[in-house]
Design an enzyme around this catalytic site. Structure first.
Site, PDB file in Angstrom:
ATOM      1  N   PHE A   1       5.865  -0.691  -3.046  1.00 31.65           N
ATOM      2  CA  PHE A   1       7.304  -0.928  -3.121  1.00 31.65           C
ATOM      3  C   PHE A   1       7.745  -2.057  -2.177  1.00 31.65           C
ATOM      4  O   PHE A   1       8.934  -2.342  -2.078  1.00 31.65           O
ATOM      5  CB  PHE A   1       8.070   0.340  -2.704  1.00 31.65           C
ATOM      6  CG  PHE A   1       8.100   1.414  -3.766  1.00 31.65           C
ATOM      7  CD1 PHE A   1       7.612   1.190  -5.043  1.00 31.65           C
ATOM      8  CD2 PHE A   1       8.631   2.662  -3.467  1.00 31.65           C
ATOM      9  CE1 PHE A   1       7.641   2.193  -6.008  1.00 31.65           C
ATOM     10  CE2 PHE A   1       8.667   3.677  -4.424  1.00 31.65           C
ATOM     11  CZ  PHE A   1       8.172   3.438  -5.693  1.00 31.65           C
ATOM     12  N   SER A   2       6.795  -2.671  -1.473  1.00 34.00           N
ATOM     13  CA  SER A   2       7.172  -3.622  -0.424  1.00 34.00           C
ATOM     14  C   SER A   2       7.961  -4.812  -0.949  1.00 34.00           C
ATOM     15  O   SER A   2       8.954  -5.231  -0.346  1.00 34.00           O
ATOM     16  CB  SER A   2       5.921  -4.108   0.316  1.00 34.00           C
ATOM     17  OG  SER A   2       5.326  -3.053   1.024  1.00 34.00           O
TER      18      SER A   2
ATOM     19  N   THR B   1      -2.472  -3.726   3.133  1.00 30.55           N
ATOM     20  CA  THR B   1      -2.664  -2.357   2.662  1.00 30.55           C
ATOM     21  C   THR B   1      -4.095  -2.158   2.198  1.00 30.55           C
ATOM     22  O   THR B   1      -4.949  -3.051   2.348  1.00 30.55           O
ATOM     23  CB  THR B   1      -1.629  -2.004   1.563  1.00 30.55           C
ATOM     24  OG1 THR B   1      -1.684  -0.603   1.295  1.00 30.55           O
ATOM     25  CG2 THR B   1      -1.870  -2.793   0.281  1.00 30.55           C
TER      26      THR B   1
ATOM     27  N   LYS C   1      -7.229  -2.925   5.786  1.00 34.57           N
ATOM     28  CA  LYS C   1      -6.641  -2.768   7.116  1.00 34.57           C
ATOM     29  C   LYS C   1      -7.660  -2.926   8.241  1.00 34.57           C
ATOM     30  O   LYS C   1      -7.290  -3.293   9.359  1.00 34.57           O
ATOM     31  CB  LYS C   1      -5.935  -1.413   7.225  1.00 34.57           C
ATOM     32  CG  LYS C   1      -4.698  -1.319   6.349  1.00 34.57           C
ATOM     33  CD  LYS C   1      -3.978   0.009   6.522  1.00 34.57           C
ATOM     34  CE  LYS C   1      -2.738   0.073   5.641  1.00 34.57           C
ATOM     35  NZ  LYS C   1      -1.956   1.300   5.874  1.00 34.57           N
TER      36      LYS C   1
END
Length: 243
Positions: A15-16, A61, A65
């Protein structure tokens, strides 16, 4: 044009882009865009940066990471201690790694638990789990990691018996299991051993109610998803990018 974005694979669940695009419109941020940058391999990061000279910041993400760290010029203290990066700032050609997952998780967890500090099972051992473990340590919450394969200091899902479940009232899912579109999947814990005293925190935020949460709620457990954590880490990232 200032460019911000997110790297990972896949990015269909993220959703970024929506969050930051709406933030820019709401707050009147001019000359800035936020894009999704799916990478098949983290080795593509230098090329991405070279072809986008306007890049000011990136979110990171799954599954990069930890893999991204060798490509960075430096880490801030938190990211170095955690051993995972979910935010990169770009200044003067230098890439600095940060971990804002910890900020977002801490704020959301404290809101969820109130004064409670139950021992925790942390499902998963990836980059997000490292941030979760770091926060639990800072809050004095005992915890043990759960993995599909046996490793020192961890339990396997098959070892989650009645005594383990009764001793750990907080269960945090840091794995991507249950993320859209695989919405009917859930971590392989013994759901029949859950009680109304259990607290289930799912870092997944898409869908809003995961199968993990539904199984817990059906047995009276309190549940929360990762949306508030998403907002917290995103706002912290924006603060870092604009220092």
């Amino acid at each position: 044009m200032d460019i911000y974005g997110i790297i990972g694979n896949p990015l269909g669940h993220s959703f970024s882009k929506q969050y930051f695009t709406e933030k820019f419109e709401r707050e009147g941020v001019q000359g800035a865009v936020y894009e999704k940058f799916p990478l098949d391999d983290i080795s593509q990061l230098p090329g991405l940066i070279a072809t986008n000279p306007g890049l000011k910041g990136l979110n990171v993400t799954i599954p990069y990471k930890q893999q991204v760290i060798p490509y960075l010029d430096s880490l801030d203290d938190g990211a170095r201690e955690i051993g995972a990066v979910n935010c990169i700032s770009l200044r003067d050609g230098k890439l600095t790694g940060h971990n804002t997952d910890a900020d977002g998780f801490r704020a959301s967890l404290l809101e969820f638990l109130g004064d409670e500090r139950p021992d925790a099972l942390v499902l998963g051992t990836g980059g997000a789990a490292k941030a979760v473990n770091y926060v639990l340590d800072t809050l004095g919450i005992g915890h043990i990691s759960v993995s599909r394969s046996k490793a020192p200091g961890t339990l396997t899902y098959g070892e989650l018996d009645g005594s383990v479940m009764a001793a750990h009232m907080l269960i945090v899912n840091t794995s991507p299991v249950g993320t859209f579109p695989d919405v009917n999947s859930s971590p392989a814990i013994p759901y029949d051993l859950l009680t109304p005293a259990h607290r289930l925190f799912d870092l997944v935020y898409n869908p809003a109610e995961t199968a993990f949460m539904r199984e817990g709620a059906a047995r009276g457990a309190r549940t929360v998803n990762g949306f508030r954590m998403l907002i917290g880490q995103a706002e912290k990232a924006w603060e870092i990018w604009n220092r």
